[in-house]
Design an enzyme around this catalytic site. Sequence first.
Site, PDB file in Angstrom:
ATOM      1  N   CYS A   1      14.786  -1.109  59.059  1.00 37.50           N
ATOM      2  CA  CYS A   1      14.765   0.357  59.029  1.00 37.50           C
ATOM      3  C   CYS A   1      14.274   0.940  60.353  1.00 37.50           C
ATOM      4  CB  CYS A   1      13.896   0.856  57.877  1.00 37.50           C
ATOM      5  SG  CYS A   1      12.194   0.258  57.934  1.00 37.50           S
TER       6      CYS A   1
ATOM      7  N   GLN B   1       5.590  -7.986  57.856  1.00 44.51           N
ATOM      8  CA  GLN B   1       6.926  -8.080  57.265  1.00 44.51           C
ATOM      9  C   GLN B   1       8.006  -8.413  58.296  1.00 44.51           C
ATOM     10  OE1 GLN B   1       4.828  -5.542  56.645  1.00 44.51           O
ATOM     11  NE2 GLN B   1       4.382  -5.825  54.472  1.00 44.51           N
TER      12      GLN B   1
ATOM     13  N   GLU C   1       6.317   7.585  48.099  1.00 47.69           N
ATOM     14  CA  GLU C   1       6.308   6.366  48.915  1.00 47.69           C
ATOM     15  C   GLU C   1       4.916   5.743  48.995  1.00 47.69           C
ATOM     16  OE1 GLU C   1       7.398   4.945  53.481  1.00 47.69           O
ATOM     17  OE2 GLU C   1       7.799   6.996  52.845  1.00 47.69           O
TER      18      GLU C   1
END
Length: 435
Positions: free
Chosen positions: A50, A121, A207
Amino acid sequence: MTILVLGINHKTATVALREKVAFSEEKRLSALNQIEQLKLAQSTVILSTCNRTEVYLHNKFIQPEQNSAWIDECVAWFAAIHQIQLTDLQDCLYFYQNQQAVTHLMRVACGLDSLILGEPQILGQVKQAYQLAEEYYQRAHGLGKSAVISSELSRLFQKTFSTAKRVRTETNIGESAVSVAYAACSLGRQIFESLQELTILLVGAGETIELAARHLLRHGVKKLMIANRTRARAEALVAKLESPFIEILSLSELQDGLNQADIVISSTGSPTTLISYEMMKQAQIQRRYRPVLIVDIAVPRDVEESIVKLDSVYHYTVDDLQNIINHNLSEREKASEQAEEIIAEECAAFFEWLKVRQASNLIRTYRESADEIRQELLEKAQFSLSQGESADKILDEFSTKLMNKLLHSPTLVMQTMVKQGDSRGLQNFLSVIKK
């Protein structure tokens, strides 16, 4: 070795542009095929997240004088596959080559180039990108695992993975919370010995609440309640989380949730407070004043500030969390300096391996060439002998031609050294000959 990385990220491009240049899995496979057909590279790895899209290309046949044109071809291909004008990419696209490309990849995999410094990540995403490229080359060529990505690019990515592991092991780059959601969960772990037996109430379904829920579930929470004004949004969030340990509450059931909760994390867009002093007072009576952590991340606030007057209530706002985050970011900055040193070491080690490999390839190529010359001259000599020619004459011709052909390339190298004034190279050459 010519390795090129070209891409855009959160620092150089807007979300709108990053969305346009993202690679789905299908598009990524098509891109790898196009690059191969256009002969832009022998091997390619495409990283698409992203926050960044990067294409790592290895082409060992590019000569220095071809380099600029090759980069232009790669950039033109990148624009074409995404159907974007080159002018739209000019100020956003970056590219690095060779040592800069290696350093960049290692920094990316270690989380040093991430939106959140040190986030873990990205390493998994880099590994997945490499694995997808490997699978493509295996399928495309119908070969086993032995014939996949080029050895140079493969070695680079394997070295990158071990470097990232070393950074995680030897530094504190990933130890401290630097997101609001993670900081809220970290507070819970500090106040309570274990999260696994606690009851958690999350208010909201945005979120931040999603991130908090993921952190909590990862730490073994078995009872999680999500209270939200719109049940459909809460249900959508629960579906994404894929956990059997979540219960959905309406805001009218908020008091029931407070009566049970050991930790409350609230993050809604409500213009008025949702959790009042009286609600928390009633909850604490029901709970017999067991400790409760209230984390109010909302702006404007969801929780009345006066609840701090109640016994055994630990109340934190978004400002309190920001102070924790700022301190932790400072700690990560220190760790990132150590990480940069490790990356510099590992980058140097990779290029040392590359030098040895290139020298070995050069020696092997020269020896193969010499053997071809020997075989050719030997066949001619054997034919002459079979025709009854003088053995002495044939051996003399064979040895003279062999010497001249074998010395031709080294002689050209020495002549080049003389023209370039490479006295050190000539001296090394001479010392080897004298031995």
